[in-house]
Design an enzyme around this catalytic site. Structure first.
Site, PDB file in Angstrom:
ATOM      1  CB  CYS A 199      -4.451   3.115  -2.999  1.00 35.06           C
ATOM      2  SG  CYS A 199      -3.949   3.310  -1.274  1.00 35.06           S
ATOM      3  CG  HIS A 259      -8.371   1.248  -2.969  1.00 30.94           C
ATOM      4  ND1 HIS A 259      -7.492   0.296  -2.501  1.00 30.94           N
ATOM      5  CD2 HIS A 259      -8.168   2.361  -2.199  1.00 30.94           C
ATOM      6  CE1 HIS A 259      -6.788   0.803  -1.502  1.00 30.94           C
ATOM      7  NE2 HIS A 259      -7.189   2.054  -1.301  1.00 30.94           N
ATOM      8  CG  ASN A 281      -5.987   1.116   2.080  1.00 30.13           C
ATOM      9  OD1 ASN A 281      -5.451   0.543   1.131  1.00 30.13           O
ATOM     10  ND2 ASN A 281      -6.188   2.424   2.072  1.00 30.13           N
TER      11      ASN A 281
END
Length: 323
Positions: A113, A250, A280
């Site tokens: 990520c 994020h 996500n």
């Protein structure tokens, strides 16, 4: 001094949208449960003809269009991904071919990520080092390919998509007023591997594997790690949270985003949140949020923009950019 300035932004999302309601027929969950704990309401899921390379190409072309450039103007492609089309060659090279580029160089960046933040930092160093004048930095993921669709604790969290920016070398004065990348901070700590990982790989199981996560453990570490790198960036740039125009974190979990912003003293109205739309999307998360904010007319030239991400490994990092 040379600065890496953002010339254009682009995004690409799969055609199919999967809502929280859709999961109620797959696993024991509910829309209310997912929204309350994560803030996610929907995510895009790639079809068979949509891949990390095809989504990355689409995002790259839109970033080039926004920049008023063509693939011939690009010297470097850095692709952040944990879901490549093939074990090798790098999916960045496939995107290079799709764009019709037969010059320059391209490679993948794997930091889960945090990948896009790592990729921006890498491209910035290549530009400032003189190896490239213009770079495509892409985050593209098809995390739906590595999900265990029977695990309700993980399958509801992730989605697919891609985002890209064009970075260009420009002359700066070496002050905080310069446009471009101003400060960066990267971290990793492999002792946390078991908290978020994929249980497969060519050298171990000879399989792709599935994503596994200890959600409470990730949440417990996230806010502290995020504030660590952001405070480092603030120190390097000589600024405070009040100087930030936009915080683009994020998009993993709205509770983590909210807690991080509060701890840092970043006002709620300065935080870009898209997790409810995309879930996500790992390395695509930050550039997708950037693209959303730019297209909505929020981020404007001269704004001070803070990017942040944390991912499996653990890896985490932050980048400060003057738009």
């Amino acid at each position: 001094m040379i600065r890496s300035t953002v010339r254009g932004v682009g995004s690409a999302l799969p055609r199919r949208i999967m809502t929280n309601k859709d999961f109620e027929t797959l696993v024991e969950t509910s829309d209310e449960w997912i929204v309350q704990r994560t803030g996610i309401r929907q995510r895009h899921i790639a079809s068979d003809d949509e891949t990390t390379a095809s989504l990355g190409e689409a995002a790259a072309r839109r970033a080039l269009d926004a920049a008023g450039l063509t693939p011939a103007d690009i010297d470097l492609i850095v692709l952040a991904t944990s879901t490549p089309n093939n074990t090798f060659p790098a999916t960045a090279v496939e995107i290079q071919e799709r764009l019709g580029m037969h010059h320059g160089f391209a490679f993948d960046m794997q930091a889960v990520c945090s990948g896009f933040v790592y990729a921006v930092t890498s491209a910035d160093l290549h530009i400032r080092g003189g190896l490239a004048r213009r770079a495509l930095v892409i985050g593209s993921e098809t995390f739906s390919r590595i999900l265990d669709w029977t695990d309700r604790t993980t399958c509801v969290l992730f989605g697919d998509g891609a985002g890209a920016i064009v970075l260009e070398a420009t002359e700066g004065q070496g002050t905080i007023a310069d446009r471009g990348v101003l400060a960066e901070a990267l971290r990793s700590d492999g002792s946390h591997k078991e908290k978020l990982y994929v249980d497969g790989g060519p050298s171990t199981t000879q399989t792709v594997g599935h994503l596994r996560m200890q959600g409470r453990e990730v949440f417990k570490h996230a806010v502290g790690m995020i504030t660590d790198v952001i405070e480092d960036v603030f120190r390097k740039a000589g600024i405070t949270a009040e100087d930030i125009d936009w915080f683009v974190p994020h998009q993993a979990n709205k509770r983590i985003i909210d807690a991080s912003a509060r701890k840092l003293g970043i006002a709620e109205e300065k935080v870009v949140i898209t997790v409810e739309l995309h879930g996500n999307t790992s390395a695509a998360s930050v550039p997708l949020a950037l693209g959303h904010a730019v297209s909505a007319g929020k981020i404007r030239p001269g704004d001070l923009v803070l990017l942040e991400a944390m991912g499996g490994g653990f890896t985490w990092g932050a980048v400060l950019v003057r738009w």
